[in-house]
Design an enzyme around this catalytic site. Structure first.
Site, short mmCIF file in Angstrom:
data_model
loop_
_atom_site.label_atom_id
_atom_site.label_comp_id
_atom_site.label_asym_id
_atom_site.label_seq_id
_atom_site.Cartn_x
_atom_site.Cartn_y
_atom_site.Cartn_z
N THR A 22 -6.87 14.99 13.39
CA THR A 22 -8.19 14.93 12.74
C THR A 22 -8.72 16.35 12.55
O THR A 22 -7.95 17.31 12.65
CB THR A 22 -9.16 14.04 13.56
OG1 THR A 22 -10.34 13.83 12.78
CG2 THR A 22 -9.56 14.66 14.89
N ASN A 23 -9.99 16.51 12.27
CA ASN A 23 -10.58 17.85 12.11
C ASN A 23 -12.00 17.85 12.66
O ASN A 23 -12.47 16.85 13.20
CB ASN A 23 -10.52 18.27 10.64
CG ASN A 23 -11.28 17.31 9.75
OD1 ASN A 23 -12.47 17.09 9.92
ND2 ASN A 23 -10.57 16.68 8.82
N ARG A 24 -12.69 18.96 12.49
CA ARG A 24 -13.98 19.17 13.17
C ARG A 24 -15.18 18.58 12.44
O ARG A 24 -16.31 18.79 12.86
CB ARG A 24 -14.23 20.66 13.35
CG ARG A 24 -13.22 21.35 14.24
CD ARG A 24 -13.51 22.85 14.29
NE ARG A 24 -12.45 23.55 14.96
CZ ARG A 24 -12.30 23.60 16.28
NH1 ARG A 24 -13.17 23.01 17.06
NH2 ARG A 24 -11.30 24.25 16.83
N SER A 25 -14.99 17.88 11.34
CA SER A 25 -16.15 17.38 10.60
C SER A 25 -16.95 16.36 11.43
O SER A 25 -16.40 15.43 12.00
CB SER A 25 -15.69 16.70 9.29
OG SER A 25 -16.77 16.03 8.70
N ALA A 85 -14.11 15.59 5.03
CA ALA A 85 -12.99 16.50 5.28
C ALA A 85 -11.76 15.62 5.47
O ALA A 85 -11.47 15.16 6.58
CB ALA A 85 -13.27 17.34 6.51
#
Ligand code: PMT
Length: 406
Positions: A210-213, A277
């Site tokens: 996943t990512n930091r959004s 994102a």
């Protein structure tokens, strides 16, 4: 002069030496056409009197909820509910603390709790107080809740020291307020499709990429569009934010699920804003059982579909807004992405900068449009960025429909 014509505003004033500047603020807001009710705290009255505000606004000043002579006191909840926006300037550290923790022990804090409109707080205090962890935590909590807290300015302070804590200039407060007070329902009749948050790409039943959004940017856009009268669909990856009320909410996990949800709502959409994102890659094969062991592991990835490019390529007639998360050469990459994805407007943010972008309360963006325009919006709350994006959409779309260059 920003358009605040006929807007109903509440201006709160607290006990700071900067309270005298509230007089200039109220005068400017009156000139901008706003209808203003001023609320003074008991400490504010040490610095500035109600008669000044009464004379400027032509309305009674709210000071005490238990004053039987005051009409404003009796109808304070109705007043808070019908306001288009509420601003507290100056806002002391004490006011920030009460607002953050829902304390309503006087007229102003009760109004803040009853308000259903956008709230803007313009702090003023000593520099040491502004940087105190308690104040910083209260400001973070308020911003998390969607309250716009302006950064105080640096310079000479009442304590005789120099530092950060001065009340922002009146024109900065007026601009910020105008950004929060949406022009009356200018998106009525539109269907705005917004994506927000990250996507989660499974590796096995336990793990994912996943990512930091955090989803904040997209949620603020969806809320602003709803407030401005649009029918809104929010397609969201996993976030910790409660789904906003008054809109269609579609929860998804992976990029594939997001694509399916977006395409399912695309036909009705007149505006599409892709703030999510989306993970560029997913595992080529998802393990059905938990991957065990300490051996070296190579994960084979395969690209996810580019939802934005696909949406733009369908040419449904909707106005398409993409985002670009960049770490360098933001303007060049933004222009390249605008063209590569075939969108109408690209909102680029520099995610290498502290305090903006991923999981921040604020953002600073560059607007790049397909008619050659480029415009920087300096750092402000994500709520204000959201309104600025929608205003850009309306401006560009109106010019395109008239066949003129925006
Ligand atoms: O959620 P927050 O914590 O508030 O943070 C906000 C944000 C930083 C996530 C937001 O402001 C932002 O920049 N969103 C886009 C992030 C991103 O994925 O950027 P990108 O440059 O990789 O993608 C460009 C555009 O293509 C985006 O509109 C994205 O939604 C879209 N895209 C990307 C990949 C893909 N497979 N499909 C897509 O649709």
């Amino acid at each position: 002069m920003p358009a605040l014509d006929a807007r109903e505003l509440i201006v709160g004033v607290t006990g700071s030496i900067a309270a005298y500047k509230a007089v200039y603020l109220v005068r400017e807001l009156t000139r901008a056409g706003a209808r203003i009710t001023v609320c003074l705290t008991a400490n504010a009255r040490h610095f500035v009197g109600p008669l000044t505000f009464r004379t400027l606004t032509g309305r009674p000043v709210l000071e005490d909820l238990f004053d039987p002579a005051s009409d404003a006191a009796v109808e304070h909840v109705a007043l808070a509910e019908r306001a288009d926006a509420m601003v507290v300037a100056p806002a002391t550290a004490n006011l920030l603390a009460k607002a953050a923790h829902g304390i309503a022990d006087d007229a102003l804090t009760t109004l803040l709790l009853a308000a259903r409109c956008p709230v803007l707080l313009a702090p003023a205090m000593d520099g040491g107080m502004w940087h105190h962890p308690a104040v910083a935590a209260n400001v973070a909590l308020l911003r998390q809740r969607g309250v716009t807290v302006l950064e105080p300015e640096s310079g000479a302070l009442a304590s005789g020291l120099t530092g950060t804590g001065r009340l922002p200039e009146v024109d900065v407060i007026v601009e910020a307020l105008a950004g929060l007070v949406a022009p009356a329902r200018d998106l009525a009749g539109d269907h705005v499709l917004v994506t927000a948050g990250p996507t989660r790409e499974a590796i096995d039943p336990v793990r994912y990429i996943t990512n930091r959004s955090s989803g904040k940017m997209g949620y603020r856009i969806a809320e602003a569009a709803r407030r401005r009268g649009a029918d809104v669909t929010l397609v969201s990856g996993p976030t910790t934010i409660a789904p906003p009320s008054g809109l269609r909410f579609v929860a998804v996990e992976s990029a594939e699920e997001m694509r399916t949800a977006v395409l399912a709502h695309l036909d009705q959409a007149t505006v599409v804003i892709k703030a999510a994102a989306v993970a560029d890659y997913r595992a080529k094969e998802v393990a059905t059982a938990k991957i065990k062991g300490k051996r070296e592991l190579t994960l084979e990835l395969t690209p996810n579909p580019d939802i934005l490019a696909e949406v733009a390529a369908r040419k449904t007639g909707a106005f398409i807004v993409g985002f670009a998360a960049e770490t360098h050469d933001v303007a060049r990459h933004a222009r390249e992405k605008l063209e590569a994805k075939g969108v109408d407007l690209l909102v680029a943010n520099d995610i290498s900068q502290p305090g903006i972008g991923f999981d921040a309360e604020d953002n600073e963006v560059l607007f790049v449009d397909r008619w050659g325009g480029a415009q920087v919006l300096p750092r402000t709350s994500k709520a204000a960025v959201a309104d600025a994006i929608l205003t850009q959409v309306l401006r560009l779309r109106a010019a395109a429909r008239r066949g003129v260059r925006p």
